[in-house]
Design a protein around this motif. Structure first.
Motif, PDB file in Angstrom:
ATOM      1  N   ASP A  82      15.211   9.206  -5.280  1.00  0.00           N
ATOM      2  CA  ASP A  82      15.425   9.780  -3.950  1.00  0.00           C
ATOM      3  C   ASP A  82      14.359  10.793  -3.619  1.00  0.00           C
ATOM      4  OD1 ASP A  82      19.065   9.784  -4.196  1.00  0.00           O
ATOM      5  OD2 ASP A  82      17.625   8.201  -3.625  1.00  0.00           O
ATOM      6  N   THR A  83      13.904  11.510  -4.615  1.00  0.00           N
ATOM      7  CA  THR A  83      12.826  12.486  -4.366  1.00  0.00           C
ATOM      8  C   THR A  83      11.558  11.796  -3.901  1.00  0.00           C
ATOM      9  OG1 THR A  83      13.752  13.911  -6.047  1.00  0.00           O
ATOM     10  CG2 THR A  83      11.456  14.334  -5.388  1.00  0.00           C
ATOM     11  N   GLU A  84      11.233  10.721  -4.544  1.00  0.00           N
ATOM     12  CA  GLU A  84      10.033   9.970  -4.129  1.00  0.00           C
ATOM     13  C   GLU A  84      10.207   9.380  -2.729  1.00  0.00           C
ATOM     14  OE1 GLU A  84       8.816   8.500  -8.610  1.00  0.00           O
ATOM     15  OE2 GLU A  84       9.468   7.094  -7.115  1.00  0.00           O
ATOM     16  N   MET A  85      11.394   8.902  -2.437  1.00  0.00           N
ATOM     17  CA  MET A  85      11.651   8.399  -1.092  1.00  0.00           C
ATOM     18  C   MET A  85      11.500   9.507  -0.056  1.00  0.00           C
ATOM     19  SD  MET A  85      12.195   5.179  -1.012  1.00  0.00           S
ATOM     20  CE  MET A  85      13.039   5.034   0.527  1.00  0.00           C
ATOM     21  N   LEU A  86      11.999  10.708  -0.419  1.00  0.00           N
ATOM     22  CA  LEU A  86      11.867  11.836   0.512  1.00  0.00           C
ATOM     23  C   LEU A  86      10.407  12.174   0.764  1.00  0.00           C
ATOM     24  CD1 LEU A  86      13.090  14.082   2.174  1.00  0.00           C
ATOM     25  CD2 LEU A  86      13.245  15.478   0.067  1.00  0.00           C
ATOM     26  N   GLN A  87       9.618  12.112  -0.313  1.00  0.00           N
ATOM     27  CA  GLN A  87       8.181  12.380  -0.141  1.00  0.00           C
ATOM     28  C   GLN A  87       7.543  11.347   0.808  1.00  0.00           C
ATOM     29  OE1 GLN A  87       6.574  12.375  -4.039  1.00  0.00           O
ATOM     30  NE2 GLN A  87       7.676  14.218  -4.727  1.00  0.00           N
ATOM     31  N   ALA A  88       7.867  10.130   0.588  1.00  0.00           N
ATOM     32  CA  ALA A  88       7.296   9.084   1.467  1.00  0.00           C
ATOM     33  C   ALA A  88       7.743   9.262   2.908  1.00  0.00           C
ATOM     34  CB  ALA A  88       7.712   7.707   0.938  1.00  0.00           C
ATOM     35  N   MET A  89       9.036   9.616   3.106  1.00  0.00           N
ATOM     36  CA  MET A  89       9.532   9.790   4.475  1.00  0.00           C
ATOM     37  C   MET A  89       8.883  10.974   5.158  1.00  0.00           C
ATOM     38  SD  MET A  89      13.578   8.782   4.272  1.00  0.00           S
ATOM     39  CE  MET A  89      13.932   9.863   2.901  1.00  0.00           C
ATOM     40  N   ILE A  90       8.640  12.057   4.337  1.00  0.00           N
ATOM     41  CA  ILE A  90       7.988  13.231   4.927  1.00  0.00           C
ATOM     42  C   ILE A  90       6.579  12.875   5.395  1.00  0.00           C
ATOM     43  CG2 ILE A  90       7.044  15.501   4.386  1.00  0.00           C
ATOM     44  CD1 ILE A  90       9.462  15.954   2.585  1.00  0.00           C
ATOM     45  N   LEU A  91       5.854  12.143   4.554  1.00  0.00           N
ATOM     46  CA  LEU A  91       4.494  11.729   4.952  1.00  0.00           C
ATOM     47  C   LEU A  91       4.525  10.807   6.166  1.00  0.00           C
ATOM     48  CD1 LEU A  91       2.853  11.146   1.474  1.00  0.00           C
ATOM     49  CD2 LEU A  91       2.527  13.059   3.012  1.00  0.00           C
ATOM     50  N   ALA A  92       5.434   9.836   6.182  1.00  0.00           N
ATOM     51  CA  ALA A  92       5.519   8.924   7.340  1.00  0.00           C
ATOM     52  C   ALA A  92       5.885   9.667   8.602  1.00  0.00           C
ATOM     53  CB  ALA A  92       6.545   7.827   7.047  1.00  0.00           C
ATOM     54  N   SER A  93       6.826  10.638   8.463  1.00  0.00           N
ATOM     55  CA  SER A  93       7.204  11.418   9.649  1.00  0.00           C
ATOM     56  C   SER A  93       6.063  12.285  10.115  1.00  0.00           C
ATOM     57  CB  SER A  93       8.429  12.276   9.327  1.00  0.00           C
ATOM     58  OG  SER A  93       9.512  11.472   8.956  1.00  0.00           O
ATOM     59  N   ALA A  94       5.262  12.798   9.174  1.00  0.00           N
ATOM     60  CA  ALA A  94       4.090  13.586   9.565  1.00  0.00           C
ATOM     61  C   ALA A  94       3.090  12.742  10.333  1.00  0.00           C
ATOM     62  CB  ALA A  94       3.437  14.203   8.308  1.00  0.00           C
ATOM     63  N   ASN A  95       2.900  11.514   9.902  1.00  0.00           N
ATOM     64  CA  ASN A  95       1.991  10.614  10.628  1.00  0.00           C
ATOM     65  C   ASN A  95       2.510  10.340  12.032  1.00  0.00           C
ATOM     66  OD1 ASN A  95       0.220  10.423   8.514  1.00  0.00           O
ATOM     67  ND2 ASN A  95       1.248   8.645   7.614  1.00  0.00           N
ATOM     68  N   ALA A 102       0.827  -1.209   0.000  1.00  0.00           N
ATOM     69  CA  ALA A 102       0.000   0.000   0.000  1.00  0.00           C
ATOM     70  C   ALA A 102       0.856   1.252   0.000  1.00  0.00           C
ATOM     71  CB  ALA A 102      -0.931  -0.020   1.209  1.00  0.00           C
ATOM     72  N   LEU A 103       1.934   1.230   0.795  1.00  0.00           N
ATOM     73  CA  LEU A 103       2.820   2.392   0.821  1.00  0.00           C
ATOM     74  C   LEU A 103       3.483   2.617  -0.552  1.00  0.00           C
ATOM     75  CD1 LEU A 103       4.493   1.982   4.341  1.00  0.00           C
ATOM     76  CD2 LEU A 103       2.752   3.631   3.641  1.00  0.00           C
ATOM     77  N   ARG A 104       3.888   1.539  -1.228  1.00  0.00           N
ATOM     78  CA  ARG A 104       4.502   1.687  -2.547  1.00  0.00           C
ATOM     79  C   ARG A 104       3.523   2.287  -3.531  1.00  0.00           C
ATOM     80  NH1 ARG A 104       9.687   1.765  -3.391  1.00  0.00           N
ATOM     81  NH2 ARG A 104       9.397   0.802  -5.445  1.00  0.00           N
ATOM     82  N   LEU A 105       2.290   1.817  -3.513  1.00  0.00           N
ATOM     83  CA  LEU A 105       1.282   2.379  -4.421  1.00  0.00           C
ATOM     84  C   LEU A 105       1.024   3.837  -4.098  1.00  0.00           C
ATOM     85  CD1 LEU A 105      -1.270  -0.583  -4.592  1.00  0.00           C
ATOM     86  CD2 LEU A 105       0.380   0.135  -6.347  1.00  0.00           C
ATOM     87  N   ARG A 106       0.991   4.130  -2.841  1.00  0.00           N
ATOM     88  CA  ARG A 106       0.746   5.510  -2.430  1.00  0.00           C
ATOM     89  C   ARG A 106       1.898   6.429  -2.872  1.00  0.00           C
ATOM     90  NH1 ARG A 106      -0.085   7.287   3.869  1.00  0.00           N
ATOM     91  NH2 ARG A 106      -0.499   9.509   3.503  1.00  0.00           N
TER      92      ARG A 106
END
Length: 936
Positions: free
Chosen positions: A848-861, A717-721
């Motif tokens: 890396d940009t996509e990874m950063l986006q995912a990390m930002i969202l996870a950190s926000a959660n 789910a995280l990969r699709l997101r």
């Protein structure tokens, strides 16, 4: 003066004589009073206390009272005032019929002095009764030939009063043919007679109505009337005549009822109806009419009720004989009742003691008795006596009163209680007697100390006894009585092993039972010696001591306790353990050791070990005293890999106690082989305790598998997101492709950056509006302020309200909120992110940009849940830890343009930001209030 002195001399002598008589009577215990009859109940009769010379304070102590002799009490005595008052209404005519002087007697006893005084109260008559005739109407028959001047006796009236209040005169009215004459009888009584004053003529008047009135002399006078009807008959010239004018007889009081006492006879010279005589009572008292009955034909007087000499000793009757013509004659019958010894003496106890001290001196008054016999003469003479063997004697006190006094000193140890029988016998023949029993207890004097049943006591007490166990009972007896014989027990002071004796044993004060207050240990205390004191309740108290020896006996009360192998967790499974034995072990090799202890001492603690059960009996052996399990031979290939051994541990007590230990030995060369063997054994025997462990292992493996599957689904789910976000945010990432990869923001820095900010995102399911709040305090601490003209392309605003150019989202700076979380109705998913800014180059790698986006969202959660554990350095928010000090928020692309919300179709875009820029400030204010409500 001489004449005056001579005139006063006789009067003074009379007064002095009266005073001397009163003093003489008071000295001899006799008081006399006089009261009229019919006075109300409670009327004053006399001051007994004053007349006896008793003062009021002494009167309360001496207890003055009237003796009750079983008769009706007409008087009462006030104990406080000493006044004698009437207790009942007194009718003189009822009490003293035909007695001129009516006297009532009672006795007063002074309890404190054992003295009795007699009181006589004379009841004076009042005019409370009117004269009455027995018959209200009387019919007389007279022949017309009756000569004038003839006299006919009339029925006399009866007045119970006495003296002047009795009957005084008669009057006749109604007809001129008759007159009244009153004759005086032998006893002075008045007898009315009807006198014919004028000749009768039947043809002129056949009947004549007369009224006879009787009057007494009271004030006012009372009268009674009787109607007399005279019937005129033909000539009857002969009246009946009695053979004698008076009949006198003496009758004993025990004559049977129905007996004929006397027969009176009257004759009439006439013939026919005029010669037939009938008998009746002419004048008789009411009491006599109830006792005697005449025979109208024969003149026999019979007894219809028993006689009682004590109620009346004489009766007088007047019998009338009347013929058929109305002529009559009267005769007097005088009956004297003689006494018969039919009443036994009445012996009553007026006052008595129930207990007397054994040291009372001789002559102490024990009881006061009264004796009375209702008979007269020798039949009424009473003699009292007491058995000679008793230490008591009789003394006459007053008239018919006797005192029982002690004749010598008493001894309670010889006789503790006396039943003194006083016998009273009269002088009749045969003599009648009665008796009274006086129960007298002898009070004890405390002159005997308690005596124990044994000279010394000893007892054997097993160790480990229960607290409160009965050890033995000591008993002491006291020959005294009552409180003097009440024995109480207590322990004498002492110490055992430095502790007070009272903490080890106690004695019951009433029964003498000795109890152990704690459990004794033979290894600590082997013998206890103590003293028990018995003390009576006398004053002063007497006591005695006895020694008690307690011997502690060792007991085999502890079974051996196996320390190794440890106990199996399942109840009733005994002891279990698993040991590894190589298949290459030599005989005598040590496999395991069974360790056991016994809490007892001495022989009861000697332990021995033996092998009770084994899978291969010859493969292992157990040391008898050491408990060591060793191989007895080389293990063979045919021997089972899993060997079960049951070792019995016994002590040497009588009876011996034992325990068992279960040991499992696995023949294996390695631990892996051991575990494999245990697993296969558990699967082969699911019913054993190991089956439960297997079930838990299966459940654990299933749970881990489920968690792993859930993790894979979450990762997918995280990969699709992330892929979807990379597509939505591709337009905003073009400006960053020239940034070197070395300046890529790491997850630690992003989380630290997000952790330093408080943010709040508010979404509704039916709206595309979004709000993002940043803490002004945190922003000022980490980011440099920029002019408004240069902030058009930056993510972080520098003022309270910043509107970005080119369709950027409107931001409103809010106050810091350390407890940020979504409201209950606003949890569809992540709706925003926070970005930081530091110096450095932005990465240009698309992955890396996509990874950063995912990390930002996870950190926000994580920041929204409040569980982020990441941090950064001061002033850089941890971003320079990986990307260098040159990295700033200027290199972070603005991800506010397109943000995907999981679980919702809402997407934050530039158009939405432009459309809702104006309403962002008001929405932020409402959200702030909503956050406060959620906190509440």
């Amino acid at each position: 003066m001489a004449e005056r002195g001579g005139s006063w001399g006789p009067r003074k002598r009379a007064v002095l004589w009266c005073v001397l008589v009163a003093a003489w009577e008071a000295a001899w215990g006799q008081l006399r009073y006089s009261v009229p009859e019919e006075i109300p109940k409670g009327s004053f009769v006399g001051d007994v206390a004053k007349d006896l010379g008793l003062e009021l304070p002494a009167l309360r102590e001496r207890d003055l009272s009237i003796l009750d002799r079983g008769r009706t009490q007409y008087f009462a005595l006030h104990g406080k005032t000493g006044h004698l008052v009437t207790a009942e209404r007194i009718d003189r005519e009822q009490l003293c019929e035909s007695v001129q002087r009516c006297v009532l007697r009672c006795e007063v006893i002074v309890e404190g002095e054992m003295q009795v005084y007699g009181i006589e109260v004379e009841i004076t008559d009042i005019n409370d009764n009117a004269p009455s005739f027995r018959e209200a109407e009387t019919e007389l028959r007279m022949s017309e030939t009756t000569a004038p001047g003839s006299r006919f006796p009339l029925a006399r009236a009866h007045d119970p009063d006495s003296g002047r209040n009795s009957l005084q005169s008669y009057e006749l009215s109604g007809d001129e043919h008759f007159s009244l004459a009153v004759q005086a009888g032998p006893g002075g009584d008045q007898r009315p007679e009807l006198v014919l004053a004028k000749a009768l003529d039947r043809e002129e008047a056949a009947f004549h109505e007369l009224v006879l009135r009787a009057s007494d002399g009271g004030e006012p006078a009372r009268t009674g009337t009787a109607r007399i009807r005279v019937a005129v008959l033909d000539a009857n010239d002969n009246a009946p005549v009695f053979s004698q004018a008076e009949y006198t007889l003496r009758v004993p009081e025990d004559v049977p009822v129905g007996s004929t006492l006397v027969t009176v006879t009257a004759t009439d010279a006439d013939e026919g109806i005029y010669g037939h005589v009938k008998y009746s009572f002419h004048t008789v008292s009411v009491k006599a009419s109830q006792i005697f009955q005449p025979d109208t034909e024969t003149g026999a007087i019979t007894l219809v009720r028993s006689l009682d000499f004590e109620e009346g000793d004489s009766h007088e009757l007047e019998v009338q004989a009347e013929d058929g013509g109305g002529l009559s004659d009267t005769a007097k019958v005088a009956i004297t009742v003689t006494d018969v010894n039919d009443n036994a003496p009445e012996l009553t106890v007026s006052s008595a003691l129930s207990a007397i001290s054994e040291d009372a001196p001789p002559g102490t008054v024990v009881a006061l008795l009264h004796v009375q016999d209702r008979d007269s003469g020798a039949n009424g003479e009473v003699r009292c006596s007491i058995a000679e063997r008793l230490p008591f004697r009789l003394e006459k006190s007053f008239e018919d009163y006797y005192r029982v006094v002690t004749a010598r000193e008493l001894d309670r140890e010889e006789v503790a209680e006396y039943n003194v029988t006083v016998r009273a016998a009269d002088g009749g023949s045969p003599a009648l007697w009665s008796s009274a029993v006086l129960a007298l207890r002898v009070l004890d004097v405390n002159d005997n100390a308690p005596v124990f049943a044994e000279a010394r006591y000893s007892a054997r007490l097993p160790e480990n006894n229960a607290a409160g166990a009965l050890v033995l009972t000591v008993r002491a007896a006291d020959a005294d009585w009552g409180q003097n014989a009440r024995v109480r027990y207590r322990l004498s002071e002492g110490r055992v092993r430095g502790a007070p004796l009272s903490s080890y044993v106690s004695v019951q004060a009433e029964t003498g039972a000795l109890y152990a207050l704690r459990s004794f240990d033979y290894e600590e205390v082997r013998e206890v010696g103590l003293w028990v004191r018995a003390e009576d309740g006398g004053a002063p108290a007497l006591s005695s001591n006895v020694s008690v020896r307690l011997v502690i006996v060792d007991e085999n009360d502890n079974a051996p306790q196996v320390l190794y192998p440890p106990a199996a967790p399942a109840a009733g499974a005994g002891w279990a353990g698993v040991e590894l034995a190589p298949r290459s072990a030599e005989p005598g090799a040590l496999v395991a050791k069974v360790v056991a202890v016994d809490a007892d001492a001495g022989q009861n603690a000697w332990l021995s070990y033996e092998l009770a059960k084994a899978t291969e009996p010859g493969l292992f052996r157990v040391g008898l005293h050491s408990g060591e399990v060793r191989t007895a031979r080389f293990p063979l290939a045919r021997d089972a890999a899993r060997q079960s051994l049951v070792v019995v541990v016994k002590d040497h007590g009588r009876p011996a106690l034992s325990a068992t230990a279960t040991l499992t030995v696995v023949l294996a060369e390695s631990v892996a082989e051991l575990l494999s063997e245990l697993g296969s054994a558990a699967a082969a025997a699911p019913g054993e305790p190991a089956g439960s462990l297997t079930r838990w292992l299966v459940v654990a493996v299933a749970a881990v598998s489920c968690l792993f599957l859930a993790f894979l689904l979450l990762l997918l789910a995280l990969r699709l997101r992330r892929w979807r976000r990379s597509q939505l945010l591709a337009a905003g990432s073009g400006a960053l492709r020239g940034v070197p990869a070395s300046h890529f923001v790491g997850i630690d820095g992003v989380r630290a950056f997000l952790h330093s900010y408080s943010h709040e995102v508010s979404l509704t399911a039916d709206s595309r509006k979004s709000q993002l709040r940043l803490s002004g305090g945190s922003c000022c601490d980490t980011l440099p302020a920029r002019p408004p003209a240069e902030a058009s392309g930056d993510l972080v605003p520098t003022g309270d309200h910043v509107a970005e150019n080119g369709g950027q989202v409107s931001f409103q700076q809010a106050q810091p909120n350390t407890d940020w979380r979504f409201s209950q109705t606003q949890r569809p998913g992540t709706s925003g992110s926070q970005n930081g800014e530091e110096g450095g180059a932005w990465p240009n790698n698309q992955f890396d940009t996509e990874m950063l986006q995912a990390m930002i969202l996870a950190s926000a959660n994580e920041a929204a849940d409040g569980n982020s554990t990441l941090g950064g350095g001061t002033g850089t928010m941890g971003l320079s830890a990986r990307y260098g000090p040159q990295f700033t928020l200027q290199h972070v692309p603005d991800y506010r343009q397109n943000v995907y919300i999981p679980g919702s179709t809402a997407t934050l875009t530039n158009a939405a930001g432009k459309r809702d820029a104006k309403s962002a400030g008001s929405s932020g204010g409402n959200k702030k209030k909503s956050g406060k409500k959620e906190k509440k």
